[in-house]
Each structure stands twice: as structure tokens, then as C-alpha cells.
Design a protein around this motif. Sequence first.
Motif, PDB file in Angstrom:
ATOM      1  N   UNK A   1       0.825  -1.197   0.000  1.00 14.19           N
ATOM      2  CA  UNK A   1       0.000   0.000   0.000  1.00 14.19           C
ATOM      3  C   UNK A   1       0.869   1.261   0.000  1.00 14.19           C
ATOM      4  N   UNK A   2       0.336   2.292  -0.619  1.00 16.28           N
ATOM      5  CA  UNK A   2       1.004   3.585  -0.665  1.00 16.28           C
ATOM      6  C   UNK A   2       0.123   4.608   0.025  1.00 16.28           C
ATOM      7  N   UNK A   3       0.728   5.395   0.899  1.00 14.85           N
ATOM      8  CA  UNK A   3      -0.012   6.398   1.654  1.00 14.85           C
ATOM      9  C   UNK A   3       0.604   7.755   1.396  1.00 14.85           C
ATOM     10  N   UNK A   4      -0.130   8.612   0.700  1.00 13.64           N
ATOM     11  CA  UNK A   4       0.339   9.966   0.414  1.00 13.64           C
ATOM     12  C   UNK A   4      -0.134  10.914   1.501  1.00 13.64           C
TER      13      UNK A   4
ATOM     14  N   UNK B   1       4.681  13.516   0.914  1.00 18.02           N
ATOM     15  CA  UNK B   1       5.361  12.263   1.209  1.00 18.02           C
ATOM     16  C   UNK B   1       4.493  11.104   0.755  1.00 18.02           C
ATOM     17  N   UNK B   2       5.139  10.034   0.388  1.00 15.34           N
ATOM     18  CA  UNK B   2       4.433   8.813  -0.003  1.00 15.34           C
ATOM     19  C   UNK B   2       5.140   7.655   0.688  1.00 15.34           C
ATOM     20  N   UNK B   3       4.496   7.107   1.692  1.00 17.70           N
ATOM     21  CA  UNK B   3       5.078   6.014   2.464  1.00 17.70           C
ATOM     22  C   UNK B   3       4.512   4.689   1.988  1.00 17.70           C
TER      23      UNK B   3
ATOM     24  N   UNK C   1      -1.488   5.229  -4.540  1.00 17.53           N
ATOM     25  CA  UNK C   1      -1.946   5.699  -3.245  1.00 17.53           C
ATOM     26  C   UNK C   1      -3.313   6.341  -3.369  1.00 17.53           C
ATOM     27  N   UNK C   2      -3.835   6.810  -2.251  1.00 17.56           N
ATOM     28  CA  UNK C   2      -5.197   7.327  -2.223  1.00 17.56           C
ATOM     29  C   UNK C   2      -5.287   8.798  -2.615  1.00 17.56           C
TER      30      UNK C   2
END
Length: 122
Positions: free
Chosen positions: A1-4, A19-21, A113-114
Motif C-alpha cells: 500500500x502507498x499512503x500519500x 510524502x508517499x510512504x 496511493x489514495x
Amino acid sequence: QLQASGGGLVQAAGSLRLSCAASGRTFSSYAMGWFRQAPGKEREFVATISWTGRTTYYADSVKGRFTISRDNAKNTVYLQMNSLKPEDTAVYYCAARTAPHVSRWPYEYGYWGQGTLVTVSS
């Protein structure tokens, strides 16, 4: 998963850092990209970075103002946005490409990401 994350409201000429974790798997061997979608418009390419970080590529509209970078130890990609303009207003998405080399084409990215909203006021 990508979280921006990192979006928000900023005045024109201001700066933001997105940021994109990544979690669940390591993306250190993948190229990463940032895309954006403004209301009523199609998603467009912003920037991309190779898995090593040595190669970057930008849309003409952001060249010289935005900088993409990555920290593979933290499984995170960044987008430093300076000299923001109202036309930069959009939802910004990070994406991972299951290949090491850069690409500007959304269909070559398999993970998304979302999105995080950036609003630039004039």
C-alpha cells in the motif's frame, strides 16, 4: 500500500512537501511517480524517479519548481513543491511501477496511493 500525505492549503508562491510512504512490501527496487488530477481534468504526470534515485523526469509545467526524491531505507518518496501556482491545485497521487526505470505513463504503474489534496490560493 502507498499512503500519500502532506497536502493542504497554501498561498501562491508558497511551498509544500508531499510524502508517499509504502507499507506491506518494499518498493525500493521500483520506479516511483507522482501524478495529479485537477477537477474536471484527466490525471496527468508530474514527476518520476528511478529505483536508485539517480534518474528523475518532470513534466514541463513543474520543471524547476518541483523536486522528486526518495529514501529507500524509509520506503518513502517525496515531492518538494516550490513556487506553487493556483494551476497546481489538484489531488496528488503517488504510484509505484513494478520496474526500475522511470515512466510518465500512468498505465505503467501498478500501485497507487489514495491521493492528497493540494490547494493553491491566489
